[in-house]
Design a protein around this motif. Structure first.
Motif, short mmCIF file in Angstrom:
data_model
loop_
_atom_site.label_atom_id
_atom_site.label_comp_id
_atom_site.label_asym_id
_atom_site.label_seq_id
_atom_site.Cartn_x
_atom_site.Cartn_y
_atom_site.Cartn_z
N HIS A 311 7.45 29.39 -8.39
CA HIS A 311 7.30 28.24 -9.07
C HIS A 311 6.72 27.29 -8.02
O HIS A 311 6.05 26.57 -8.42
CB HIS A 311 8.94 27.64 -9.53
CG HIS A 311 8.72 26.76 -10.59
ND1 HIS A 311 9.51 25.39 -10.31
CD2 HIS A 311 8.46 26.61 -11.84
CE1 HIS A 311 9.30 24.82 -11.55
NE2 HIS A 311 8.57 25.32 -12.36
N TYR A 312 6.96 27.42 -6.72
CA TYR A 312 6.57 26.46 -5.93
C TYR A 312 5.01 26.69 -5.62
O TYR A 312 4.27 25.86 -5.60
CB TYR A 312 7.31 26.33 -4.47
CG TYR A 312 7.11 25.36 -3.62
CD1 TYR A 312 7.44 24.15 -3.99
CD2 TYR A 312 6.28 25.68 -2.43
CE1 TYR A 312 7.08 23.26 -2.93
CE2 TYR A 312 6.05 24.75 -1.78
CZ TYR A 312 6.61 23.29 -1.80
OH TYR A 312 6.17 22.42 -0.96
N ALA A 317 -0.68 25.11 -6.85
CA ALA A 317 -2.10 25.14 -7.61
C ALA A 317 -2.21 23.72 -8.81
O ALA A 317 -3.28 23.47 -8.78
CB ALA A 317 -1.88 26.44 -8.41
N THR A 318 -0.96 23.49 -9.20
CA THR A 318 -1.19 22.38 -10.00
C THR A 318 -1.56 21.04 -9.21
O THR A 318 -2.40 20.35 -9.55
CB THR A 318 0.34 22.05 -10.68
OG1 THR A 318 0.70 23.28 -11.50
CG2 THR A 318 0.17 21.11 -11.54
N PHE A 319 -1.21 20.86 -8.11
CA PHE A 319 -1.41 19.69 -7.22
C PHE A 319 -3.03 19.76 -7.07
O PHE A 319 -3.60 18.85 -7.12
CB PHE A 319 -0.59 19.92 -5.88
CG PHE A 319 -1.10 18.66 -4.89
CD1 PHE A 319 -0.34 17.64 -5.22
CD2 PHE A 319 -1.73 18.94 -3.91
CE1 PHE A 319 -0.78 16.35 -4.21
CE2 PHE A 319 -2.19 18.03 -2.97
CZ PHE A 319 -1.79 16.61 -2.95
N ARG A 345 -0.71 26.95 -15.12
CA ARG A 345 0.10 27.38 -16.37
C ARG A 345 1.59 27.69 -16.06
O ARG A 345 2.43 27.50 -16.84
CB ARG A 345 -0.80 28.21 -17.38
CG ARG A 345 -1.94 27.89 -17.67
CD ARG A 345 -2.46 28.69 -18.71
NE ARG A 345 -2.77 30.25 -18.18
CZ ARG A 345 -3.73 30.70 -17.74
NH1 ARG A 345 -4.84 29.73 -17.41
NH2 ARG A 345 -3.86 31.74 -17.03
N HIS A 346 1.54 28.67 -15.16
CA HIS A 346 2.97 29.24 -14.91
C HIS A 346 4.15 28.20 -14.32
O HIS A 346 5.07 28.15 -14.77
CB HIS A 346 2.89 30.11 -13.89
CG HIS A 346 4.15 30.97 -13.26
ND1 HIS A 346 4.77 32.04 -14.12
CD2 HIS A 346 4.90 30.59 -12.35
CE1 HIS A 346 5.92 32.22 -13.26
NE2 HIS A 346 5.92 31.35 -12.32
N ASP A 400 -0.88 37.85 -15.49
CA ASP A 400 0.39 38.54 -15.48
C ASP A 400 0.34 39.66 -15.04
O ASP A 400 1.29 39.96 -14.15
CB ASP A 400 0.90 38.73 -17.14
CG ASP A 400 1.20 37.46 -17.61
OD1 ASP A 400 1.39 36.46 -17.21
OD2 ASP A 400 1.35 37.51 -19.03
N GLU A 401 -0.73 40.51 -15.04
CA GLU A 401 -0.66 41.81 -14.16
C GLU A 401 -0.82 41.63 -12.84
O GLU A 401 -0.27 41.96 -12.11
CB GLU A 401 -2.10 42.73 -14.72
CG GLU A 401 -1.85 44.13 -14.06
CD GLU A 401 -0.95 44.97 -14.15
OE1 GLU A 401 -0.63 45.81 -13.26
OE2 GLU A 401 -0.36 44.81 -14.97
#
Length: 469
Positions: A311-312, A317-319, A345-346, A400-401
């Motif tokens: 999650h972190y 990546a979002t940052f 997205r995750h 996902d893979e």
């Protein structure tokens, strides 16, 4: 250049100014006047050109290398490369992405100044995957960085370019940084020594200082333990964190018997029988033969910590995707690779979990200390399985893979990033495919000294495999 069609090994070792010397030996030649920094830089540039097939150089400055201003530093005159996410005057930093094109930096970054204090000559920038997020160096817009031991295989990531250049003999030492295994993974893939220092051991980059939890450590990849030890001592002379015990210059194994934890399981279960488990068990036997006490221990974490780290990772990546435009108005998030976008997205699917994620990551240090603090060191694998072929971890693999593959492969290294504790990867033999296998020694925060002493012991007892043998 030497290549073998049967094994597809490639290296640049030659009868030139660099020879087969490590960084310590080259620095001694410079101090004695037998070699000059420019002579060594020219030889390294020739070697880099000879192995361009490795695609390990992101930016070259062979004609105008960055030379130390003064003849000082333990490694004065030794040629090197800096990873393409650290700012050096006159060189762009592109961070392994095509989302923007970096401009030449106007000043050295904080850690770059510490790196240069060792007296190293910089010939350019080494490659990395986009923003260091992947465990292989395979940009979708350019040739992959290849493993000198077998050019059809990954050399790891994110400090993949540095690993390829050091293993292939272009330079004896190169910069790396590690936010989830990014020094230790390529060290394992390329048969090198890679120390991830304790949190706070070195000057942090500006980006690392902005993180809610700083998981990134700076360091180098080398072919010998003494090069890593010499570099560690050199940069400590430039700046030392008073909150951590000094390391000094470690020159060999320690003398006292140690209590060492043996960790042979991750959140997926025990390490299966095979080359990696055999390598770790062989090291354990060597340690016991020298009077050290090795005790198997269970993994003190469950899959909740792995989930928190993922999650972190997505937060980072979002940052990047969300703030890139602020840093550079030419930044185009649409050109980020599929791994970066998938991680974003995750994270966004469960962004509300961030407070719990940060709590779990911060709490991990206390858990680590309770379970493993009584030991002088921990022995464990570096990777969850053997080095994969190119393409297996490519960012073009469906997200996902790819995420599943990464979780299986990078199952041991993030623990020390989360807890801020040191860990060192060293070579421990070759796989049946002829690729290096790395093992790790980890410790409590500030205990790099013990890890280096153990690395010296293993290097003496089981000399590291050499690419040119």
């Amino acid at each position: 250049m030497t290549a073998d069609a049967q094994t597809t090994r490639i290296h640049s070792f030659a009868d030139d100014a660099l020879g087969e010397h490590d960084a310590v030996a080259l620095a001694e030649l410079v101090r004695s006047g037998e070699r000059s920094p420019r002579e060594l830089a020219a030889a390294a540039a020739d070697r880099a050109r000879a192995v361009e097939e490795l695609a390990a150089v992101a930016y070259e400055s062979y004609e105008q290398p960055l030379l130390a201003a003064e003849p000082t530093g333990r490694l004065y005159g030794v040629p090197s490369f800096v990873k393409d996410n650290a700012d050096l005057v006159g060189m762009p930093s592109n961070h392994g992405t095509q989302a923007f094109e970096g401009k030449p930096a106007r000043e050295h970054g904080g850690y770059a100044r510490q790196f240069l204090s060792a007296g190293l000559t910089v010939l350019g920038k080494s490659t990395l995957p986009e923003f260091g997020f992947n465990a292989t160096t395979e940009p979708p817009f350019a040739a992959p960085t290849r493993n000198p031991w077998h050019t059809g295989y990954s050399v790891g990531g994110s400090s993949g370019g540095s690993a390829a250049l050091v293993a292939a003999g272009v330079v004896p030492i190169a910069h790396g940084n590690d936010g989830g295994g990014s020094i230790r993974i390529p060290a394992a893939c390329a048969g090198l020594v890679g120390l991830k220092p304790s949190r706070g051991r070195h000057i942090d980059s500006a980006m690392a200082r902005k993180l809610p939890i700083n998981i990134v450590s700076e360091g180098v990849l080398t072919r010998t333990v003494r090069d890593t030890a010499a570099y560690t001592a050199a940069v400590e002379e430039f700046w030392r964190n008073p909150a951590l015990p000094p390391i000094g210059y470690i020159e060999g194994p320690g003398s006292k018997p140690l209590r060492i934890a043996l960790l042979l399981e991750n959140v997926g279960g025990p390490v299966p029988t095979g080359p990696i488990r055999s390598a770790v068990e062989k090291v354990a036997a060597t340690l016991e033969s020298h009077g050290h006490r090795v005790e198997p221990v269970p993994l003190p974490f469950d899959d909740a910590l792995e989930t928190a780290f993922l999650h972190y990772w997505g937060l980072l990546a979002t940052f990047v995707a969300s703030t890139g435009k602020i840093a550079d108005r030419r930044f185009d998030a649409g050109r980020l690779d599929d791994l970066t976008l998938g991680l974003r997205r995750h994270f966004l699917r469960s962004a509300w979990r961030l407070p719990l994620t940060l709590y779990r990551l911060r709490a991990a240090a206390a858990t680590y200390e309770r379970a493993l603090g009584p030991y002088d060191a921990i022995l464990l694998p570096t990777l969850g399985h053997e080095t994969p072929e190119l393409g297996y971890l490519s960012p073009t693999v469906p997200f996902d893979e790819l995420l599943y593959r990464l979780r299986t492969y990078v199952s041991f290294t993030p623990i020390n990033n989360i807890t801020g504790t040191p860990s060192i990867t060293i070579p421990a033999g070759l796989s049946p495919a002829g690729l290096p296998i790395g093992i790790q020694f980890a410790g409590t925060r500030g205990n790099e000294r013990t890890l280096l002493e153990l690395a010296y012991l293993l290097e003496a007892e089981n000399p590291f495999p050499r690419l040119f043998d």
